[in-house]
Design a protein around this motif. Structure first.
Motif, short mmCIF file in Angstrom:
data_model
loop_
_atom_site.label_atom_id
_atom_site.label_comp_id
_atom_site.label_asym_id
_atom_site.label_seq_id
_atom_site.Cartn_x
_atom_site.Cartn_y
_atom_site.Cartn_z
N TRP A 619 0.85 -1.20 0.00
CA TRP A 619 0.00 0.00 0.00
C TRP A 619 0.88 1.24 0.00
CZ3 TRP A 619 1.27 2.86 4.29
CH2 TRP A 619 1.87 2.16 5.34
N ILE A 620 0.23 2.37 -0.28
CA ILE A 620 0.86 3.67 -0.17
C ILE A 620 -0.19 4.65 0.37
CG2 ILE A 620 0.30 4.50 -2.50
CD1 ILE A 620 3.72 4.98 -0.83
N SER A 664 -14.71 10.16 5.05
CA SER A 664 -13.39 9.56 5.20
C SER A 664 -12.33 10.65 5.06
CB SER A 664 -13.18 8.48 4.14
OG SER A 664 -14.14 7.44 4.27
N PRO A 665 -11.09 10.38 5.50
CA PRO A 665 -10.05 11.41 5.40
C PRO A 665 -9.69 11.74 3.97
CG PRO A 665 -9.11 9.33 6.12
CD PRO A 665 -10.59 9.15 6.14
N LEU A 666 -9.18 12.95 3.78
CA LEU A 666 -8.73 13.37 2.45
C LEU A 666 -7.35 12.79 2.14
CD1 LEU A 666 -9.95 17.08 2.42
CD2 LEU A 666 -11.12 15.01 1.61
N ARG A 667 -6.65 12.30 3.13
CA ARG A 667 -5.42 11.55 2.87
C ARG A 667 -5.81 10.22 2.25
NH1 ARG A 667 -1.87 10.96 7.98
NH2 ARG A 667 -2.84 8.94 8.35
N LYS A 668 -5.24 9.92 1.10
CA LYS A 668 -5.66 8.74 0.36
C LYS A 668 -4.80 7.53 0.68
CE LYS A 668 -8.76 10.02 -0.28
NZ LYS A 668 -10.13 9.54 -0.09
N GLU A 669 -5.45 6.45 1.08
CA GLU A 669 -4.80 5.19 1.40
C GLU A 669 -5.09 4.22 0.26
OE1 GLU A 669 -7.34 5.18 4.57
OE2 GLU A 669 -6.14 6.48 5.85
N ILE A 670 -4.06 3.80 -0.45
CA ILE A 670 -4.25 3.07 -1.71
C ILE A 670 -3.52 1.74 -1.66
CG2 ILE A 670 -3.97 3.18 -4.22
CD1 ILE A 670 -3.74 6.26 -3.88
N GLY A 671 -4.28 0.65 -1.81
CA GLY A 671 -3.69 -0.68 -1.87
C GLY A 671 -3.17 -0.97 -3.27
N ILE A 672 -2.06 -1.71 -3.35
CA ILE A 672 -1.48 -2.05 -4.66
C ILE A 672 -1.27 -3.56 -4.81
CG2 ILE A 672 -0.39 0.21 -4.92
CD1 ILE A 672 2.28 -1.10 -4.12
N GLY A 673 -1.96 -4.33 -3.98
CA GLY A 673 -1.87 -5.78 -4.11
C GLY A 673 -0.48 -6.31 -3.85
N LYS A 674 -0.02 -7.24 -4.69
CA LYS A 674 1.28 -7.89 -4.51
C LYS A 674 2.43 -7.11 -5.15
CE LYS A 674 -0.74 -11.40 -2.54
NZ LYS A 674 -0.67 -11.57 -1.08
N ALA A 675 2.13 -5.98 -5.74
CA ALA A 675 3.20 -5.19 -6.38
C ALA A 675 4.23 -4.79 -5.33
CB ALA A 675 2.61 -3.95 -7.04
N ILE A 697 8.67 4.18 -6.60
CA ILE A 697 8.39 4.46 -5.20
C ILE A 697 8.23 3.16 -4.42
CG2 ILE A 697 6.73 5.54 -3.63
CD1 ILE A 697 5.99 7.42 -5.89
N ALA A 698 8.90 3.07 -3.30
CA ALA A 698 8.75 1.91 -2.42
C ALA A 698 7.39 1.98 -1.73
CB ALA A 698 9.87 1.88 -1.39
N PRO A 699 6.72 0.85 -1.55
CA PRO A 699 5.41 0.86 -0.88
C PRO A 699 5.54 0.96 0.64
CG PRO A 699 6.01 -1.38 -1.46
CD PRO A 699 7.11 -0.49 -2.00
N ARG A 700 4.41 0.91 1.32
CA ARG A 700 4.32 0.94 2.79
C ARG A 700 4.92 2.21 3.37
NH1 ARG A 700 3.34 -4.50 5.27
NH2 ARG A 700 2.63 -5.78 3.54
#
Length: 744
Positions: A619-620, A664-675, A697-700
């Motif tokens: 995620w990011i 919900s917050p305006l900060r976006k939490e985005i999942g990217i699966g197994k990438a 970009i590194a995730p997490r």
């Protein structure tokens, strides 16, 4: 020339505004207890007592009045008194058990016992499993006396009318509270499989930790929810409202150590009463999140109450600036949206009002931001002064032309899509594109709505949930469980964007063509697979509506499945404001929902469902800050390009607060699966039209990206240990400072 206003004059104006808002509040409080208010059992009780004091009333009139009083007591949460009144009435009419009054009195006597059992167990002895459907474990009642009495009466009623599905549902539910479902339920009335999770897709159960974290210190009636960072420390706070004009807002400050502090008094929000819904935005571009409180919904002409704009002072307090901002308006409403409709870098405000009588119109309002802390109503000039029973409003650039559009959901059977054609003398010009978009084919009543890109094709789609019903909601829920057809029942509607200005109803193809009745609802990605899921609160006002809120999992943008049972989020209480957010900074989204009904007897504790972590998906998290665009970055389009197990994919998100009831917050939490990395991150800034790109970009990570700055700043946020266990859940990247250079 600069004109200086003396401090004494500013103080005088401020005091005048405070007095004026207080007068509006007192006027609203007065009409709230009007005898014509259908949500005021206090007025019903007073009416019944006055009627019973008249010695000349006929016996039948007296009995009908006793029934009114008994039901009013039930709605006031005085179950024991209601039971005594209804028992007396049942005894008086028992000579004719087919008498409609006798049947109704027994029906509500059984319901009063059921609600008393709920008070003695779910409220007085609240546990993590309380009122979670299917009821099991800690949710099973320890004090079973009231449920046993309700079962006795429900069985009597079903012997008279075995086809009453609403009674059948409540009987099965009563047995469940005893831990005796399905074994002890008589075969003739058993609804099979309520405890069985037949969904092939299972998720790990969420934990309701509202009690442990102090969110259950207050029982609320229905209201709104915002999750966002209100003091700019990076940690998500929780703010709630309640629609009762004697109920205060609450502000729970995130302490950044796994605990929250109720700062309602210190912030001044405890003085702000009422408000069925609340939404956040930085309307004055000062870097602090402000709040709009919406009032008067459902009350028709009695709902002419002012909405309130609360300016965040940046020091932990808020100031009511409604009048000085030019937003004092007396219309019943609960829905609005912040967006920059004229692309000038400042957020405007569209409010959807409720017209229930054509002789008393309450048109929608569009307030353009004057960039000085004030607004001007330009709805007529903009062509968007829609008059209707508006219950949901959402905004997005549905045709990708760079201008933010508006969609309205209504309880009069209409849906309206307003296409933004650009500006004329700084005023946005809207065109009714409903017919051209193919959105005028379905005429059912609808309520919560939002734009989202559920299939990640780069074009915003529309979700709407219906709000119409033939019979009780308990009846409809039982019919669905029994596989029986339901005519004229409320359903969910998903409209796929055809990329040409039109939409297609794909509800049946994706598995959403099923009965459901919702008020508060929102969406998020519960397992970081990059596909948006949703949670819907069933906030019906009917006291018999003890039915579960629902969660639906998005499977690859092709199908939605009901995962309520495995997720353990099927709260039987009335669900309203819903927000998805990674509140504990562990990389997965949790859910907060305001629960409670329209009257005091339906007040309940809110729920805070902590996500246990469904898998090891990456995620990011992105906090965007506009410069030429509005500072909140509302309306920004985010593209996440990544490679998952050898397959390239793109995930699209818009910056907004989600659904039309709950924020919900305006900060976006985005999942990217197994990438394992983000190949490219693209930000398309609203208004300014600027486009920025960041690569490899590194995730997490939690990143702060400022418009025009080619370096993405890492936010150092501590994972919060709500259960006092390991703080390294999901392996959050705690590496030293990291900056990512833009390719621009």
């Amino acid at each position: 020339m600069l004109f200086c206003i003396p401090i004494s004059c500013m103080y005088s104006n401020r005091q005048s505004d405070i007095k004026r808002m207080e007068q509006q509040y007192q006027a609203g409080l007065k009409v709230a207890y009007d005898k014509n208010n259908p949500y005021c059992p206090e007025a019903e009780l007073a009416f019944a007592d006055s009627m019973l004091s008249e010695p000349s009333n006929a016996e039948r009139t007296i009995m009908i009045t006793e029934f009114i009083k008994g039901f009013a007591l039930l709605k006031l949460g005085q179950e024991k008194q209601a039971i005594e009144m209804l028992k007396q009435l049942v005894d008086q009419t028992n000579a004719n058990p087919t008498d409609k009054l006798n049947i109704e009195a027994r029906n509500y006597l059984a319901l009063a016992y059921l609600r008393l059992g709920e008070r003695n167990n779910c409220i007085s002895n609240h546990a993590m499993g309380s009122c979670i459907f299917p009821i099991q474990g800690s949710g099973v009642y320890t004090d079973q006396s009231a449920s046993l009495k309700s079962i006795e009466i429900y069985q009597q009623l079903l012997k008279q009318d075995p086809n009453d599905l609403g009674l059948r549902w409540l009987l099965n539910l009563a047995y469940m509270t005893l831990g005796e479902y399905p074994g002890k339920v008589p075969d003739a009335w058993l609804i099979k499989g309520l405890e069985t999770d037949t969904c092939s897709y299972k998720i790990k159960p969420f934990r309701d930790m509202a009690g442990e974290l102090g969110f259950s210190n207050n029982k609320n009636m229905s209201g709104g929810t915002i999750i966002d960072d209100f003091n700019n420390d990076g940690y998500m706070d929780v703010i709630t409202s309640c629609w009762g004009l004697e109920e205060s807002m609450h502000f729970y400050k995130n302490n950044g150590d796994g605990s929250f502090t109720d700062v309602s008094k210190e912030s001044g929000l405890i003085n702000i009463k009422g408000g069925l819904n609340i939404i956040q935005a930085d309307y004055n571009n000062d870097g602090y999140m402000d709040i709009l409180v919406l009032r008067g919904a459902w009350l028709k002409e009695l709902g002419k109450q002012p909405s309130t704009l609360l300016r965040n002072n940046g020091n932990g307090t808020f100031t009511d600036v409604t009048i000085e901002a030019g937003l004092l308006s007396l219309h019943p409403t609960q829905t609005a949206v912040w967006c920059d409709f004229n692309n000038d870098g400042w957020l405007d405000l569209f409010i959807g009002n409720e017209t229930t009588d054509i002789d008393h119109p309450h048109p929608a309002e569009l307030f353009i931001n004057n960039q000085d802390g004030t607004f001007t109503n330009v709805s007529n000039e903009a062509g968007c002064s829609i008059t209707g029973f508006i219950k949901g409003v959402t905004s997005s650039d549905y045709n990708n032309d760079g201008w933010q559009d508006i969609f309205l959901s209504m309880l009069d059977g209409r849906k309206v899509l307003l296409k933004n054609k650009g500006v004329k003398e700084k005023i946005p010009q809207f065109e009714d594109a409903t017919h051209a978009a193919g959105l005028d084919k379905d005429t059912t009543y609808t309520f919560p709505t939002w734009f989202w890109d559920y299939d990640n094709d780069g074009w915003p789609d529309i979700f709407i949930c219906g709000y119409s019903l033939n019979g009780s909601l308990a009846h409809a829920t039982a019919a669905e469980a029994l596989g029986m057809p339901l005519e004229n029942a409320s359903k969910m509607y998903l409209y796929h964007n055809n990329h040409d200005g039109s939409f297609t109803n794909v509800s049946k193809e994706v598995g959403l063509d099923r009965p459901l009745f919702s008020m508060g609802a929102n969406f998020g990605d519960i397992d970081n697979d990059g596909w948006l899921d949703m949670y819907l609160g069933t906030g019906n006002t009917d006291f018999r509506s003890l039915i579960p809120n629902r969660m639906f999992k998005n499977i690859d943008g092709r199908q939605f499945v009901d995962v309520t049972k495995s997720a353990r989020v099927g709260n039987l209480q009335k669900g309203h404001g819903v927000a998805f957010a990674d509140i504990d900074n562990d990389g997965d989204q949790d859910i907060f929902i305001e629960t409670g009904g329209a009257v005091k007897g339906d007040a309940y504790y809110n729920s805070f469902y902590i996500n246990p972590g469904q898998n090891d998906n990456n995620w990011i998290s992105l906090q965007l800050e506009g410069v030429k665009s509005n500072r909140s970055a509302i309306g920004a389009r985010i593209e996440v390009h990544c490679t998952e197990e050898g397959i390239k994919r793109t995930i699209y998100r818009d910056v907004n607060s989600g659904g039309s009831f709950g924020a919900s917050p305006l900060r976006k939490e985005i999942g990217i699966g197994k990438a394992t990395q983000i190949d490219e991150l693209i930000i398309k800034w609203p208004g300014s039209g600027n486009i920025q790109s960041f690569k490899n970009i590194a995730p997490r990570q939690f990143l702060h990206i400022k418009e025009g700055n080619n370096l993405a700043e890492k936010m150092h946020l501590t994972p919060l240990n709500f259960d006092k266990q390991s703080v390294m859940k999901n392996g959050i990247n705690c590496s030293p400072d990291l900056q990512i250079k833009s390719s621009n």
